[in-house]
Design a protein around this motif. Structure first.
Motif, short mmCIF file in Angstrom:
data_model
loop_
_atom_site.label_atom_id
_atom_site.label_comp_id
_atom_site.label_asym_id
_atom_site.label_seq_id
_atom_site.Cartn_x
_atom_site.Cartn_y
_atom_site.Cartn_z
N THR A 46 -12.15 34.26 126.97
CA THR A 46 -12.66 32.94 127.34
C THR A 46 -13.04 32.18 126.07
N ALA A 47 -12.49 31.00 125.93
CA ALA A 47 -12.86 30.13 124.80
C ALA A 47 -13.84 29.08 125.30
N ASN A 48 -14.78 28.76 124.46
CA ASN A 48 -15.75 27.74 124.88
C ASN A 48 -16.00 26.73 123.76
N ASN B 23 -18.92 29.45 109.08
CA ASN B 23 -18.26 30.64 109.62
C ASN B 23 -18.57 30.89 111.08
N GLY B 24 -19.62 30.27 111.60
CA GLY B 24 -20.01 30.62 112.95
C GLY B 24 -20.64 32.00 113.00
N ASN B 25 -20.74 32.54 114.18
CA ASN B 25 -21.37 33.85 114.36
C ASN B 25 -20.33 34.88 114.78
N GLY B 26 -19.96 35.73 113.85
CA GLY B 26 -19.05 36.82 114.17
C GLY B 26 -19.84 37.98 114.76
N GLN B 27 -19.30 38.58 115.79
CA GLN B 27 -20.03 39.66 116.48
C GLN B 27 -19.53 41.02 115.98
N ALA B 28 -20.32 41.58 115.08
CA ALA B 28 -19.94 42.87 114.50
C ALA B 28 -20.17 43.99 115.52
N THR B 29 -19.26 44.88 115.55
CA THR B 29 -19.45 46.10 116.35
C THR B 29 -19.20 47.27 115.42
N PRO C 50 -21.14 17.42 110.54
CA PRO C 50 -20.45 18.65 110.13
C PRO C 50 -20.33 19.68 111.25
N ASN C 51 -21.21 19.59 112.21
CA ASN C 51 -21.14 20.54 113.34
C ASN C 51 -20.92 19.76 114.64
N GLN C 52 -20.04 18.78 114.57
CA GLN C 52 -19.80 17.91 115.73
C GLN C 52 -19.35 18.72 116.94
N VAL C 53 -18.52 19.69 116.69
CA VAL C 53 -18.01 20.54 117.78
C VAL C 53 -18.18 21.99 117.36
N LEU C 54 -18.63 22.81 118.31
CA LEU C 54 -18.74 24.25 118.06
C LEU C 54 -17.75 24.96 118.97
N ILE C 55 -17.01 25.87 118.39
CA ILE C 55 -16.01 26.58 119.18
C ILE C 55 -16.27 28.08 119.08
N ASN D 122 -19.85 29.64 118.02
CA ASN D 122 -20.46 28.57 117.22
C ASN D 122 -19.77 28.33 115.87
N ILE D 123 -18.48 28.33 115.86
CA ILE D 123 -17.77 27.95 114.63
C ILE D 123 -17.85 26.42 114.52
#
Lengths: 175, 203
Positions: free
Chosen positions: A30-32, A105-111, A61-66, A143-144
């Motif tokens: 799912t993309a948001n 970079n947004g938030n990468g979800q490390a596992t 600079p953060n007009q859109v977050l993907i 949140n990229i």
């Protein structure tokens, strides 16, 4: 007889496994998106009669977050991915150019298995009606931040509202 | 082994193979459903509102935009004042953004008439700028206190800014065609009617 029971059990278990495999919903990606951009070109930018508008207009600079994630949650913990981008015009003047870049970079979800990585998109690239590569990376992201620029708006462009839809396509390139 | 047991055993063996095949297929389909994951899409809008713009200006390379038009006298008794002096020091610049298919017109208007004298204006064709620039009316246009169209069919365009850009404005002072020589008089100071240019939406 014993063999028959054993075989029967295997049949039942196998059928159950098959049934489970076929009936389980496929995990989805799912993309948001958060945000959009509306630019009222300021008429006061034409400060002198005879002049054109000056330069480009830039969003926040953060007009859109993907972002994107597996659904149900927990899916696709260890993936590599790519994002393509294109423009779907509603009302648009072909002379108006839309550009986009990634400002963070947004938030990468490390596992345990996946080290977040994100590549590309740091310099402005034009968004056209043709799909083109934009970002790639590994692990799920949210949140990229994206920044946009509208260029080439001029006094040669008719006065009206122009509207286009920016479409992002997230594809898993490896699991 | 009696024939019945032999047959059952053989049947079970065949079933085992079939089951293994089904199981393998199921696993394959399960894993394949992940690898063949449909792409996810998301979208947002970008809206750009381009406003209407209508600005014009008079440009000159002179220190002021005052047009001097002075009839002369030869000094010989019995001869009239000589008219026909011209001034082309001014340029008309404009920027215009209209809605689709709309046009604008620029008019010129004299603040007050000069008795017996005409101020005529001839706008030049335009060679600078871009877009749907206006068309200069075939001059000369005799200016009056009623607005006279001098540039028509202006669309979305710009002329460039400054002297030598846009339409050159050539003013000429003439005696009125009718015998109005008797109306000419010396003003208290100098006749200095303003000329006002206005850009408007054409009907």
């Amino acid at each position: 007889m014993k063999a028959a029971i054993k075989t029967g059990s295997i049949i039942v278990l196998t059928l159950l496994a098959s049934f489970y495999a076929f009936t389980q919903p496929s995990p989805e990606l799912t993309a948001n998106i958060t945000g959009s951009w509306t630019l009222p070109v300021p008429s006061v930018d034409v400060t002198e009669a005879g002049n054109n508008y000056g330069g480009a207009y830039t969003s926040a600079p953060n007009q859109v977050l993907i972002g994107f994630q597996g659904n149900p949650p927990g899916q696709f913990k260890n993936i590599s991915w790519s994002i393509e981008i294109y423009r779907l015009d509603a009302t648009w003047d072909p002379s108006i150019q839309l550009w986009v870049r990634r400002t963070g970079n947004g938030n990468g979800q490390a596992t345990g298995q996946c080290t977040p990585a994100i590549y590309g998109g740091l310099t402005y690239q034009q968004v056209t009606n043709v799909t083109s590569p934009f970002l790639s990376g590994a692990c799920q992201y949210s949140n990229i931040p994206l920044e946009f620029q509208v260029r080439n708006v001029s006094v040669l462009t008719f006065a009206q509202n122009y509207s286009t839809q920016v479409v992002y396509t997230v594809t898993i390139t490896g699991l | 082994m009696n024939p019945i047991n032999y047959s059952l055993t053989r049947t079970f063996k065949i079933m085992k193979k079939s089951i293994f095949a089904i199981f393998t297929f199921a696993l394959f389909m399960g894993s394949n459903s992940v690898f063949a994951q449909d792409p996810a899409t998301a979208e947002h809008m970008v809206n750009v509102t381009v406003p209407e713009v209508a600005v014009l200006d008079i440009a000159t390379s002179s220190e002021s935009n005052i047009v001097e038009l002075n009839p002369t006298f030869t000094g010989e008794a019995g001869t009239p004042l000589v008219f026909g002096q011209q001034n082309d020091a001014l340029w008309l610049n404009y920027s215009s953004v209209v809605k689709a298919n709309k046009r604008r017109t620029i008019t010129a208007q004299l603040e007050a008439p000069i008795p017996g004298i005409d101020i005529k204006l001839t706008p030049s064709a335009i060679t600078t700028g871009k877009g749907k620039k206006g068309t200069a009316v075939a001059g000369p246009v005799i200016l009056s206190t009623t607005p006279s169209a001098i540039i028509t069919e202006i669309g979305t365009c710009y002329t460039e800014d400054g002297p030598s850009n846009g339409h050159k404005l050539t003013y000429t002072i003439t005696l009125q065609e009718a015998d109005t020589y008797d109306q000419i008089s010396v003003g208290e100071t100098t006749y200095a009617p303003k000329v006002t240019y206005t850009i408007t939406e054409a009907n």
